[in-house]
Design an enzyme around this catalytic site. Structure first.
Site, PDB file in Angstrom:
ATOM      1  N   THR A 137       0.817  -1.208   0.000  1.00  0.00           N
ATOM      2  CA  THR A 137       0.000   0.000   0.000  1.00  0.00           C
ATOM      3  C   THR A 137       0.855   1.263   0.000  1.00  0.00           C
ATOM      4  O   THR A 137       1.997   1.244   0.476  1.00  0.00           O
ATOM      5  CB  THR A 137      -0.893   0.003   1.261  1.00  0.00           C
ATOM      6  N   ASP A 138       0.266   2.363  -0.472  1.00  0.00           N
ATOM      7  CA  ASP A 138       0.982   3.653  -0.406  1.00  0.00           C
ATOM      8  C   ASP A 138       1.106   4.159   1.035  1.00  0.00           C
ATOM      9  O   ASP A 138       1.910   5.049   1.319  1.00  0.00           O
ATOM     10  CB  ASP A 138       0.294   4.705  -1.285  1.00  0.00           C
ATOM     11  N   GLU A 139       0.313   3.578   1.955  1.00  0.00           N
ATOM     12  CA  GLU A 139       0.317   4.102   3.334  1.00  0.00           C
ATOM     13  C   GLU A 139       1.657   3.914   4.028  1.00  0.00           C
ATOM     14  O   GLU A 139       1.937   4.566   5.036  1.00  0.00           O
ATOM     15  CB  GLU A 139      -0.793   3.436   4.170  1.00  0.00           C
ATOM     16  N   TYR A 163      -1.818  -0.616  10.992  1.00  0.00           N
ATOM     17  CA  TYR A 163      -1.986  -1.273   9.686  1.00  0.00           C
ATOM     18  C   TYR A 163      -0.779  -0.986   8.791  1.00  0.00           C
ATOM     19  O   TYR A 163      -0.135  -1.905   8.268  1.00  0.00           O
ATOM     20  CB  TYR A 163      -3.278  -0.787   9.001  1.00  0.00           C
ATOM     21  N   LYS A 167       2.171  -3.471   7.259  1.00  0.00           N
ATOM     22  CA  LYS A 167       2.448  -3.636   5.818  1.00  0.00           C
ATOM     23  C   LYS A 167       3.912  -3.253   5.518  1.00  0.00           C
ATOM     24  O   LYS A 167       4.574  -3.916   4.725  1.00  0.00           O
ATOM     25  CB  LYS A 167       1.502  -2.759   4.983  1.00  0.00           C
ATOM     26  N   ASN A 193      -8.209   1.896  -3.540  1.00  0.00           N
ATOM     27  CA  ASN A 193      -9.031   1.256  -4.583  1.00  0.00           C
ATOM     28  C   ASN A 193     -10.513   1.468  -4.288  1.00  0.00           C
ATOM     29  O   ASN A 193     -10.916   1.567  -3.133  1.00  0.00           O
ATOM     30  CB  ASN A 193      -8.788  -0.253  -4.602  1.00  0.00           C
TER      31      ASN A 193
HETATM   32  P1  NAD Z   1      -9.826  -7.168   2.046  1.00  0.00           P
HETATM   33  O1  NAD Z   1      -9.806  -6.880   3.508  1.00  0.00           O
HETATM   34  O2  NAD Z   1     -11.021  -6.854   1.236  1.00  0.00           O
HETATM   35  O3  NAD Z   1      -9.502  -8.718   1.794  1.00  0.00           O
HETATM   36  C1  NAD Z   1      -8.499  -9.394   2.506  1.00  0.00           C
HETATM   37  C2  NAD Z   1      -8.674 -10.887   2.232  1.00  0.00           C
HETATM   38  O4  NAD Z   1      -7.624 -11.567   2.954  1.00  0.00           O
HETATM   39  C3  NAD Z   1      -9.999 -11.468   2.734  1.00  0.00           C
HETATM   40  O5  NAD Z   1     -10.540 -12.324   1.785  1.00  0.00           O
HETATM   41  C4  NAD Z   1      -9.602 -12.228   3.999  1.00  0.00           C
HETATM   42  O6  NAD Z   1     -10.448 -13.338   4.271  1.00  0.00           O
HETATM   43  C5  NAD Z   1      -8.194 -12.675   3.647  1.00  0.00           C
HETATM   44  N1  NAD Z   1      -7.372 -12.917   4.844  1.00  0.00           N
HETATM   45  C6  NAD Z   1      -7.230 -12.125   5.934  1.00  0.00           C
HETATM   46  N2  NAD Z   1      -6.423 -12.704   6.830  1.00  0.00           N
HETATM   47  C7  NAD Z   1      -6.032 -13.891   6.287  1.00  0.00           C
HETATM   48  C8  NAD Z   1      -5.175 -14.931   6.725  1.00  0.00           C
HETATM   49  N3  NAD Z   1      -4.569 -14.878   7.919  1.00  0.00           N
HETATM   50  N4  NAD Z   1      -4.980 -15.991   5.922  1.00  0.00           N
HETATM   51  C9  NAD Z   1      -5.600 -16.067   4.706  1.00  0.00           C
HETATM   52  N5  NAD Z   1      -6.449 -15.126   4.249  1.00  0.00           N
HETATM   53  C10 NAD Z   1      -6.648 -14.027   5.034  1.00  0.00           C
HETATM   54  O7  NAD Z   1      -8.537  -6.432   1.476  1.00  0.00           O
HETATM   55  P2  NAD Z   1      -8.333  -5.639   0.106  1.00  0.00           P
HETATM   56  O8  NAD Z   1      -8.815  -4.260   0.281  1.00  0.00           O
HETATM   57  O9  NAD Z   1      -8.802  -6.453  -0.993  1.00  0.00           O
HETATM   58  O10 NAD Z   1      -6.726  -5.570   0.076  1.00  0.00           O
HETATM   59  C11 NAD Z   1      -5.980  -6.624  -0.501  1.00  0.00           C
HETATM   60  C12 NAD Z   1      -4.505  -6.299  -0.395  1.00  0.00           C
HETATM   61  O11 NAD Z   1      -4.230  -5.082  -1.077  1.00  0.00           O
HETATM   62  C13 NAD Z   1      -4.027  -6.087   1.037  1.00  0.00           C
HETATM   63  O12 NAD Z   1      -2.737  -6.634   1.145  1.00  0.00           O
HETATM   64  C14 NAD Z   1      -3.989  -4.576   1.193  1.00  0.00           C
HETATM   65  O13 NAD Z   1      -3.016  -4.202   2.137  1.00  0.00           O
HETATM   66  C15 NAD Z   1      -3.604  -4.147  -0.198  1.00  0.00           C
HETATM   67  N6  NAD Z   1      -4.088  -2.828  -0.626  1.00  0.00           N
HETATM   68  C16 NAD Z   1      -5.401  -2.476  -0.507  1.00  0.00           C
HETATM   69  C17 NAD Z   1      -5.823  -1.243  -0.976  1.00  0.00           C
HETATM   70  C18 NAD Z   1      -7.274  -0.821  -0.899  1.00  0.00           C
HETATM   71  O14 NAD Z   1      -7.583   0.321  -1.203  1.00  0.00           O
HETATM   72  N7  NAD Z   1      -8.196  -1.685  -0.518  1.00  0.00           N
HETATM   73  C19 NAD Z   1      -4.902  -0.363  -1.544  1.00  0.00           C
HETATM   74  C20 NAD Z   1      -3.561  -0.740  -1.629  1.00  0.00           C
HETATM   75  C21 NAD Z   1      -3.157  -1.980  -1.179  1.00  0.00           C
HETATM   76  O1  DAU Z   2      -4.125   4.037   0.507  1.00  0.00           O
HETATM   77  C1  DAU Z   2      -4.349   2.669   0.404  1.00  0.00           C
HETATM   78  C2  DAU Z   2      -5.193   2.204   1.573  1.00  0.00           C
HETATM   79  O2  DAU Z   2      -6.493   2.707   1.354  1.00  0.00           O
HETATM   80  C3  DAU Z   2      -5.222   0.696   1.739  1.00  0.00           C
HETATM   81  O3  DAU Z   2      -3.933   0.231   2.029  1.00  0.00           O
HETATM   82  C4  DAU Z   2      -6.185   0.292   2.852  1.00  0.00           C
HETATM   83  O4  DAU Z   2      -6.287  -1.119   2.920  1.00  0.00           O
HETATM   84  C5  DAU Z   2      -7.536   0.885   2.547  1.00  0.00           C
HETATM   85  O5  DAU Z   2      -8.410   0.598   3.617  1.00  0.00           O
HETATM   86  C6  DAU Z   2      -7.443   2.391   2.346  1.00  0.00           C
HETATM   87  O6  DAU Z   2      -7.118   3.068   3.575  1.00  0.00           O
HETATM   88  P1  DAU Z   2      -7.860   4.421   4.019  1.00  0.00           P
HETATM   89  O7  DAU Z   2      -7.733   4.562   5.481  1.00  0.00           O
HETATM   90  O8  DAU Z   2      -7.431   5.562   3.171  1.00  0.00           O
HETATM   91  O9  DAU Z   2      -9.377   4.031   3.564  1.00  0.00           O
HETATM   92  P2  DAU Z   2     -10.785   4.269   4.260  1.00  0.00           P
HETATM   93  O10 DAU Z   2     -11.821   3.879   3.249  1.00  0.00           O
HETATM   94  O11 DAU Z   2     -10.855   3.640   5.607  1.00  0.00           O
HETATM   95  O12 DAU Z   2     -10.826   5.834   4.460  1.00  0.00           O
HETATM   96  C7  DAU Z   2     -10.703   6.733   3.367  1.00  0.00           C
HETATM   97  C8  DAU Z   2     -10.736   8.147   3.925  1.00  0.00           C
HETATM   98  O13 DAU Z   2     -12.059   8.410   4.428  1.00  0.00           O
HETATM   99  C9  DAU Z   2      -9.800   8.371   5.099  1.00  0.00           C
HETATM  100  O14 DAU Z   2      -9.294   9.697   5.050  1.00  0.00           O
HETATM  101  C10 DAU Z   2     -10.685   8.211   6.321  1.00  0.00           C
HETATM  102  C11 DAU Z   2     -12.041   8.722   5.835  1.00  0.00           C
HETATM  103  N1  DAU Z   2     -13.213   8.081   6.447  1.00  0.00           N
HETATM  104  C12 DAU Z   2     -13.287   6.727   6.421  1.00  0.00           C
HETATM  105  C13 DAU Z   2     -14.375   6.059   6.974  1.00  0.00           C
HETATM  106  C14 DAU Z   2     -14.446   4.562   6.962  1.00  0.00           C
HETATM  107  C15 DAU Z   2     -14.220   8.848   7.001  1.00  0.00           C
HETATM  108  O15 DAU Z   2     -14.157  10.100   7.004  1.00  0.00           O
HETATM  109  N2  DAU Z   2     -15.302   8.201   7.556  1.00  0.00           N
HETATM  110  C16 DAU Z   2     -15.411   6.841   7.577  1.00  0.00           C
HETATM  111  O16 DAU Z   2     -16.408   6.310   8.110  1.00  0.00           O
END
Ligand code: NAD
Ligand code: DAU
Length: 357
Positions: A137-139, A163, A167, A193
């Site tokens: 992740t970019d975080e 988190y 990562k 995403n």
């Molecule tokens: P998600 O939370 O939707 O899905 C995570 C999946 O991992 C689930 O299916 C869960 O059952 C599985 N999982 C969790 N713990 C596990 C374990 N111990 N063993 C096997 N499976 C397990 O996550 P996502 O948003 O799809 O993110 C996927 C990946 O991409 C993550 O590594 C996240 O850090 C990274 N990522 C997410 C975003 C985003 O915006 N969602 C952005 C950048 C990177």
């Molecule tokens: O940048 C990549 C990351 O983006 C991924 O690595 C993480 O897995 C993914 O969860 C996401 O993290 P964020 O913390 O940016 O996403 P979230 O959807 O939780 O929040 C987006 C923004 O909105 C953040 O500034 C917090 C704010 N927010 C979020 C929630 C859930 C609110 O203001 N209210 C809310 O209820």
């Protein structure tokens, strides 16, 4: 010999799009989806491909080394695309141990299994290259000021939340396996995403669902934080390109060049949901409710993905307006999916998160 690719976390949001893309596009590969099915994993996300002959689902925990090693050995896995993770920042603030266990120990367990299997059975000279591809992740780069340049691959790591710290740690382990044991690895760091099948604890699906049900929209702080949004299928396409053509040992940033202040994005969401539901546009803006800020809330993420574009020709394909339109439509058309994942345990958790905020 057929390739066998292990995709972890394939029942989650991004993982399900990656599994679908690979199963459909590469019938000549065997795709194994290994997932623990936590609250975030849902096999309904993959209903359309579950009967394909090149697809297998295995319910397992990535931190269970013996199981992962035995599976990789038996199936002769020659590529790993590792997405399984605990992924929600708010949950990491409440329960950091689960994040260390899955994201750090789980990644280490996969790395060690791949290393041992691949050392024990060296690849034939004409075999496709082996690769351990870690999705990050970019975080990990920390938080940008409003006027700072975008994150580049060379930025130093400065994670703030449990988190992002977990990562960052997993990224370091991946690089250490490349540098120490010569494991062929690639790491990518992606921005936020959005799209179908995202668990509705994250901003966009949570707010679409709340607007639909006319529930308050809990905006953290003043809604001034900025995120860089990428449509999930564009991320899956990037993963495909990098899996096949990315340079071993490299890091690539993936992003949308699409920065939005939360409050502006939320207004677009409200207007889009209202329009699609036939309500007067903007009618639900009074659902916006400013609540206590997230602890350690990063101000701004924004990714520079020039390296990926210049080296491998990838760039986002979808304009944000089109992506949001499609995303809102998908959630409104799939209310049964939303109702299913927001029932029971999740609702109790959600209520406890927001009590007193
Ligand atoms: P998600 O939370 O939707 O899905 C995570 C999946 O991992 C689930 O299916 C869960 O059952 C599985 N999982 C969790 N713990 C596990 C374990 N111990 N063993 C096997 N499976 C397990 O996550 P996502 O948003 O799809 O993110 C996927 C990946 O991409 C993550 O590594 C996240 O850090 C990274 N990522 C997410 C975003 C985003 O915006 N969602 C952005 C950048 C990177
Ligand atoms: O940048 C990549 C990351 O983006 C991924 O690595 C993480 O897995 C993914 O969860 C996401 O993290 P964020 O913390 O940016 O996403 P979230 O959807 O939780 O929040 C987006 C923004 O909105 C953040 O500034 C917090 C704010 N927010 C979020 C929630 C859930 C609110 O203001 N209210 C809310 O209820």
């Amino acid at each position: 010999m057929r390739r066998c690719i292990l995709i972890t976390g394939g029942a989650g949001f991004i993982g399900s799009h990656v599994v679908r893309l690979f199963v459909n596009k590469y019938p000549e590969y065997d795709i194994i989806n290994l997932d623990k099915l936590t609250y975030a994993g849902n096999l309904a996300n993959l209903k359309d491909i579950e009967d394909r002959p090149n697809y297998t689902f295995v319910k397992a925990d990535i931190a269970d080394f013996d199981t992962v090693y035995a599976l990789m050995k038996e199936r002769k896995v020659d590529g790993v695309i590792h997405l399984a993770a605990e992924s929600h920042v708010d949950r990491s603030i409440k329960d950091p141990f689960t994040f260390a266990r899955t994201n750090v120990i789980g990644t280490l367990s996969l790395l060690q299994a791949a290393r041992l299997c691949w050392e024990e059975e060296p690849a034939a000279a004409d075999a496709p290259r082996r690769l351990f591809y870690h999705i990050s992740t970019d975080e990990v780069y920390g938080s940008l000021q409003m006027d700072s340049p975008l994150f580049k691959e060379s930025n130093k790591y400065e994670p703030h939340s449990p988190y992002s710290a977990s990562k960052a740690s997993s990224d370091h382990f991946v690089r250490s396996f490349h540098d120490t044991y010569g494991l062929p690895t690639v790491v990518t760091n992606c921005s936020n995403n959005y799209g179908p099948y995202q668990f509705p604890e994250k901003l966009i699906p949570l707010f679409i669902n709340n607007i639909r049900n006319r529930k308050p929209l809990p905006v953290y702080g003043k809604g001034q934080n900025v995120r860089d949004w990428l449509y999930v299928e564009d991320h899956a396409r990037a993963i495909d390109v990098i899996f096949h053509k990315g340079r071993i040992g490299e890091t690539y940033n993936i992003g949308g060049f699409n920065e939005w202040k939360n409050i502006d994005l939320i207004k677009v969401l409200i207007d889009t949901v209202d329009r699609q539901l036939g309500r007067p546009e903007g009618a639900d803006r009074d659902l916006i409710t400013f609540v206590t800020d997230r602890a350690g809330h990063d101000l701004r993420y924004a990714i520079d993905s020039t390296k990926l574009k210049e080296e491998l020709g990838w760039e986002p394909s979808l304009q944000f307006e089109e992506g949001i339109e499609k995303t809102v439509k998908w959630y409104l058309d799939n209310q049964a999916w939303l109702d299913n994942v927001t029932s029971g345990d999740y609702q109790a958790y959600y209520d406890s998160m927001y009590k007193g905020r």
